[in-house]
Write an enzyme that holds these catalytic residues in place. Structure first.
Site, PDB file in Angstrom:
ATOM      1  N   HIS A 142       0.340  -3.901 -10.870  1.00  0.00           N
ATOM      2  CA  HIS A 142      -0.281  -4.879  -9.961  1.00  0.00           C
ATOM      3  C   HIS A 142      -1.421  -4.269  -9.167  1.00  0.00           C
ATOM      4  O   HIS A 142      -2.301  -4.976  -8.673  1.00  0.00           O
ATOM      5  CB  HIS A 142       0.771  -5.428  -8.982  1.00  0.00           C
ATOM      6  CG  HIS A 142       1.501  -6.611  -9.530  1.00  0.00           C
ATOM      7  ND1 HIS A 142       2.490  -6.488 -10.475  1.00  0.00           N
ATOM      8  CD2 HIS A 142       1.392  -7.930  -9.280  1.00  0.00           C
ATOM      9  CE1 HIS A 142       2.948  -7.696 -10.788  1.00  0.00           C
ATOM     10  NE2 HIS A 142       2.294  -8.593 -10.076  1.00  0.00           N
ATOM     11  N   SER A 163       2.783  -0.207  -2.671  1.00  0.00           N
ATOM     12  CA  SER A 163       3.056  -0.449  -4.105  1.00  0.00           C
ATOM     13  C   SER A 163       2.673   0.777  -4.916  1.00  0.00           C
ATOM     14  O   SER A 163       1.664   1.430  -4.640  1.00  0.00           O
ATOM     15  CB  SER A 163       2.248  -1.643  -4.606  1.00  0.00           C
ATOM     16  OG  SER A 163       2.644  -2.814  -3.926  1.00  0.00           O
ATOM     17  N   ASP A 210       6.155  -3.730 -14.154  1.00  0.00           N
ATOM     18  CA  ASP A 210       5.051  -3.455 -13.226  1.00  0.00           C
ATOM     19  C   ASP A 210       4.806  -1.952 -13.072  1.00  0.00           C
ATOM     20  O   ASP A 210       5.042  -1.366 -11.998  1.00  0.00           O
ATOM     21  CB  ASP A 210       5.340  -4.093 -11.854  1.00  0.00           C
ATOM     22  CG  ASP A 210       4.143  -4.020 -10.929  1.00  0.00           C
ATOM     23  OD1 ASP A 210       4.317  -4.203  -9.707  1.00  0.00           O
ATOM     24  OD2 ASP A 210       3.018  -3.762 -11.412  1.00  0.00           O
TER      25      ASP A 210
HETATM   26  N1  LIG Z   1       8.390  -5.324   1.124  1.00  0.00           N
HETATM   27  C1  LIG Z   1       7.984  -5.523  -0.235  1.00  0.00           C
HETATM   28  C2  LIG Z   1       6.551  -5.183  -0.456  1.00  0.00           C
HETATM   29  C3  LIG Z   1       6.219  -3.981  -1.114  1.00  0.00           C
HETATM   30  C4  LIG Z   1       4.880  -3.681  -1.360  1.00  0.00           C
HETATM   31  C5  LIG Z   1       3.865  -4.561  -0.961  1.00  0.00           C
HETATM   32  C6  LIG Z   1       4.203  -5.738  -0.289  1.00  0.00           C
HETATM   33  N2  LIG Z   1       3.282  -6.655   0.174  1.00  0.00           N
HETATM   34  C7  LIG Z   1       2.000  -6.773  -0.266  1.00  0.00           C
HETATM   35  O1  LIG Z   1       1.502  -6.100  -1.133  1.00  0.00           O
HETATM   36  C8  LIG Z   1       1.202  -7.819   0.421  1.00  0.00           C
HETATM   37  C9  LIG Z   1       1.617  -8.302   1.646  1.00  0.00           C
HETATM   38  C10 LIG Z   1       0.838  -9.270   2.302  1.00  0.00           C
HETATM   39  C11 LIG Z   1      -0.322  -9.764   1.750  1.00  0.00           C
HETATM   40  C12 LIG Z   1      -0.703  -9.262   0.509  1.00  0.00           C
HETATM   41  N3  LIG Z   1      -1.772  -9.545  -0.254  1.00  0.00           N
HETATM   42  C13 LIG Z   1      -1.695  -8.776  -1.347  1.00  0.00           C
HETATM   43  C14 LIG Z   1      -2.706  -8.807  -2.392  1.00  0.00           C
HETATM   44  N4  LIG Z   1      -2.551  -7.987  -3.468  1.00  0.00           N
HETATM   45  O2  LIG Z   1      -3.649  -9.561  -2.239  1.00  0.00           O
HETATM   46  C15 LIG Z   1      -0.587  -7.995  -1.335  1.00  0.00           C
HETATM   47  C16 LIG Z   1       0.043  -8.305  -0.139  1.00  0.00           C
HETATM   48  C17 LIG Z   1       5.539  -6.039  -0.042  1.00  0.00           C
END
Ligand SMILES: NCc1cccc(NC(=O)c2cccc3[nH]c(C(N)=O)cc23)c1
Length: 232
Positions: free
Chosen positions: A41, A183, A89
């Site tokens: 991702h 991530s 992923d």
């Molecule tokens: N606790 C679980 C967990 C683990 C890793 C990451 C995330 N939360 C995001 O990554 C995230 C969060 C808010 C807006 C967002 N917009 C985007 C995006 N790619 O546009 C990602 C996000 C949550």
């Protein structure tokens, strides 16, 4: 990382920061001298550009003895990964050259036995992801310890409602949790990487949405085959 603490500098020498134009985008970790594992991702908003990989870092901005930015030769997202769900992923990044290993840069072994980590096992996860709900980003690596929760609990109707497959695992997300930018980082249990952080529902710090990780053991053969094929 929400409500974690600053990691002890360079005590997680496997941690990688995946960067675009000098900006931290995702975590990752060194699984071999020339290979970093992260999450597929993470390539969603890079429109085809290759990451640069920062190794040996604690602070993202300050000069540090063994901090070094590596170019990436090639990126291999798992063929099953897609933007619609969290399946497969994983992303393998081949560095342009072998990383120089030292006290601040070291490989982290990953679990090869495909057996679930027992519920309530306390694991740890680290990253340079956001540290609060206003999206503040840390300069220094953060870490947090989280207990594993069973797939059955994680799949409960009021949690992830049956979407957690055998190739995924969960940790409790009450207050302390992973968040945007974490991530791709490793979930480390007993010194071994058992999972890779996936954004999943993207929610952070809400106990109704446990953190989700891609389990690594089911993908050991894929990882080995990509490394073998690309190393020549
Ligand atoms: N606790 C679980 C967990 C683990 C890793 C990451 C995330 N939360 C995001 O990554 C995230 C969060 C808010 C807006 C967002 N917009 C985007 C995006 N790619 O546009 C990602 C996000 C949550």
């Amino acid at each position: 990382i929400l409500r974690g603490s600053e990691a002890r500098p360079h005590l997680k020498p496997y941690m990688a920061s995946l960067q675009l134009d000098g900006q931290h985008v995702c975590g990752g970790f060194l699984i071999a001298e020339q290979w970093v594992l992260s999450a597929a991702h993470c390539t969603e908003e890079t429109d085809g550009k290759l990451f640069q990989v920062l190794l040996g870092a604690h602070s993202l901005t300050e000069p540090e003895p063994h901090k070094r930015l590596y170019q990436v030769r090639a990126q291999f997202p798992h063929p099953g990964s897609n933007i619609h769900n969290n399946k497969d992923d994983l992303l393998l990044l081949q560095l342009e050259e072998k990383a120089e290993l030292n006290t601040d840069v070291r490989v982290l072994p990953f679990q090869r036995e495909d057996r679930d980590v027992a519920a309530d096992t306390v694991c740890e996860v680290a990253g340079w992801g956001t540290i609060d709900h206003s999206g503040r980003r840390p300069d220094k690596l953060q870490q947090v310890q989280r207990p594993v929760i069973s797939r059955d609990v994680c799949n409960h109707r009021t949690r992830h409602d049956g979407t957690i497959t055998q190739n995924m695992m969960c940790t409790d997300s009450r207050r302390k949790d992973t968040c945007k930018g974490d991530s791709g980082g490793p979930l480390v249990c007993g010194g071994v990487a058992e999972g890779v952080v996936t954004a999943g529902s993207r929610v952070c710090g809400n106990y109704k949405k446990p953190a989700i990780y891609t389990r690594i053991a089911p993908y050991a053969a894929w990882i080995d085959s990509v490394m073998a094929s690309a190393d020549g």
